[in-house]
Design a protein around this motif. Structure first.
Motif, PDB file in Angstrom:
ATOM      1  N   THR A   1      23.382 -39.920  28.676  1.00 50.71           N
ATOM      2  CA  THR A   1      22.947 -39.860  30.118  1.00 50.71           C
ATOM      3  C   THR A   1      23.203 -41.287  30.810  1.00 50.71           C
ATOM      4  O   THR A   1      23.214 -42.252  29.981  1.00 50.71           O
ATOM      5  CB  THR A   1      21.707 -39.590  30.499  1.00 50.71           C
TER       6      THR A   1
ATOM      7  N   VAL B   1      29.863 -35.693  42.585  1.00 52.11           N
ATOM      8  CA  VAL B   1      29.015 -36.933  42.139  1.00 52.11           C
ATOM      9  C   VAL B   1      28.984 -38.342  43.039  1.00 52.11           C
ATOM     10  O   VAL B   1      30.087 -38.366  43.686  1.00 52.11           O
ATOM     11  CB  VAL B   1      29.063 -37.248  40.781  1.00 52.11           C
TER      12      VAL B   1
ATOM     13  N   ASP C   1      23.700 -41.249  41.170  1.00 48.16           N
ATOM     14  CA  ASP C   1      23.433 -40.271  40.285  1.00 48.16           C
ATOM     15  C   ASP C   1      23.232 -40.428  39.021  1.00 48.16           C
ATOM     16  O   ASP C   1      24.108 -41.312  38.426  1.00 48.16           O
ATOM     17  CB  ASP C   1      24.594 -39.234  40.576  1.00 48.16           C
TER      18      ASP C   1
ATOM     19  N   VAL D   1      23.643 -38.719  35.577  1.00 43.06           N
ATOM     20  CA  VAL D   1      24.487 -37.843  35.024  1.00 43.06           C
ATOM     21  C   VAL D   1      24.535 -37.618  33.566  1.00 43.06           C
ATOM     22  O   VAL D   1      24.332 -38.596  32.817  1.00 43.06           O
ATOM     23  CB  VAL D   1      26.045 -38.015  35.241  1.00 43.06           C
TER      24      VAL D   1
ATOM     25  N   GLU E   1      35.513 -36.785  36.417  1.00 47.27           N
ATOM     26  CA  GLU E   1      34.410 -36.000  36.880  1.00 47.27           C
ATOM     27  C   GLU E   1      34.173 -34.730  36.036  1.00 47.27           C
ATOM     28  O   GLU E   1      33.086 -34.181  36.011  1.00 47.27           O
ATOM     29  CB  GLU E   1      34.126 -35.701  38.392  1.00 47.27           C
TER      30      GLU E   1
ATOM     31  N   LEU F   1      31.833 -34.581  33.059  1.00 51.39           N
ATOM     32  CA  LEU F   1      30.626 -34.632  33.261  1.00 51.39           C
ATOM     33  C   LEU F   1      29.905 -33.294  33.184  1.00 51.39           C
ATOM     34  O   LEU F   1      30.402 -32.172  33.681  1.00 51.39           O
ATOM     35  CB  LEU F   1      30.068 -35.197  34.701  1.00 51.39           C
TER      36      LEU F   1
ATOM     37  N   ILE G   1      24.082 -33.190  36.657  1.00 49.38           N
ATOM     38  CA  ILE G   1      23.514 -34.314  37.419  1.00 49.38           C
ATOM     39  C   ILE G   1      21.844 -33.979  36.869  1.00 49.38           C
ATOM     40  O   ILE G   1      21.535 -33.144  36.608  1.00 49.38           O
ATOM     41  CB  ILE G   1      23.477 -34.222  38.887  1.00 49.38           C
TER      42      ILE G   1
END
Lengths: 94, 94, 94, 94, 94, 94, 94
Positions: free
Chosen positions: E36, E58, E62, E64, E86, E89, E92
């Motif tokens: 994270t 995002v 944030d 993540v 992205e 990821l 969130i």
């Protein structure tokens, strides 16, 4: 008769003549695979996702050049041919 | 004459001149493969799925740079050429 | 001059200065490959399937960051460059 | 009855007859896998992303040629068949 | 400042604090890589084939979560970051 | 009850009956994996990029043929099933 | 709270209860990885190339089945979860 499907062409590949010296055939260990040949049959073209056929550029009797690792070797009626997708042809030899 | 198909170009690649010292040719074991050459023929462009041809950017006589592992080596009429897809060309050298 | 094709950029990569201690150059066995450089030339952008050019985001003089395994190393006019597709650039360094 | 799905065709492949000399069957160690056969069933065609079906070119009773490594061998009702995507067929043999 | 390109985000990854027992730092051989981090910069979004930019979901700050094998580690101004697309990821963290 | 997602079907695969000779079960070392089964559930169809669902061709109770290496084996409620994408089904057996 | 991105779902996976015989826990060397779980969070759906979001089919509290090699294991707040793309879910278990 062989009728290629889709975007395929059938090429007749002649082995280079064996070299002889005074009538003696010279065995060539490193004999290169041929990389040119004559188109003997051409498919109608690839069918795209809408069902339309995109015609080929090459036509029968064109002499074409290709990479020696391209295509599929097939035998038909005592002769050897190479079946390739048109996109695997490098150039037309004029 | 070689007429490249689709989005291919044919490049004439000249070996770098061998270096000589006092007339003695220096054998170079680590001789680099050339990565530039002159375009001697360019295809009409790739045919997209709709059957339209997207023309190429490079043209005959452009000097081009490419990765040393790109393309297919072919021999034609006693000379060596490299056949590449235009997308494998890195830059035009002006 | 090098003019990159399509969506490529040419980056001038400077080696990090060697560290010295009291004037003695420290040999670094684990010297990292540089991962930033300055854009010295940018292509017009990729040509999509319709023949349209999609312009690039980065421009000449941008400092850019990239993965150390990206791109192709080329030499031109005595200097070393890295040729990358714009999509392989990670970030602009401001 | 086997009804092929999508763009598949089912081909009946007959082994070449074994060669005999004076009634003695010659064991062939290098027996080639067959590369031609007769279409016994053809699918309706592939369904594209819009849900439309793009019909096939080959039809039942066509003799077709394929690469010896193409397709899936299946047994049904005591006979052996080869199931291929139409795009893996090289040519129609007439 | 790092400005990520396209659909990339730059994540600041903090090592988990080392556990101590009575002031003694416990060496952890199997120390897990962090999964994270906090988004410190987000690109404008990917440019599609039509030249349109598809914005990211995002945003900066944030928290993540990502797979420990995702992304590219970069150093900038003395700190370590992870650059990810992205799409790599996972979630969130709120 | 298992409700397959997207373009998947769930197939009930029955092992071929073991052959017995005079009541003695013959262990078959080379027991083939089954390649036919009955569809017990079919998904609604794949969702394309526009959010539209493209319905499946096969339906519950169809007997289908598939390659022995296709699909995922799952257990549910004491029985074994195979979950396959419709595109991995070779044919409907009628 | 974990909010999955794009077309991902987060699944809570409970280990099967260990079997005990007369209070003695039986160590299972071949303990299978779980292949069902409950959806605890679902992403908004994948964003396509036009920037549109294609909603998911599964929703929170659905029991889902998946291949034991699918997804990414994550830990959050002391519990273990599996993060999967919806397309890797095999079926909803009702």
């Amino acid at each position: 008769m062989l009728k290629p499907l889709g975007d395929r062409v059938i090429v007749s590949v002649e082995d280079e003549e064996e070299k002889t010296v005074g009538g003696i055939v010279l065995a060539s260990n490193a004999k290169e695979k041929p990389t040119t040949g004559k188109v003997v049959a051409a498919g109608p073209g690839a069918t795209n996702h809408h069902g339309d056929v995109v015609p080929l550029t090459v036509k029968v009797d064109d002499n074409v050049m290709f990479d020696k690792y391209s295509g599929t070797n097939v035998s038909y009626d005592g002769a050897d041919y190479l079946v390739l997708h048109e996109k695997d042809l490098l150039a037309i030899v004029e």
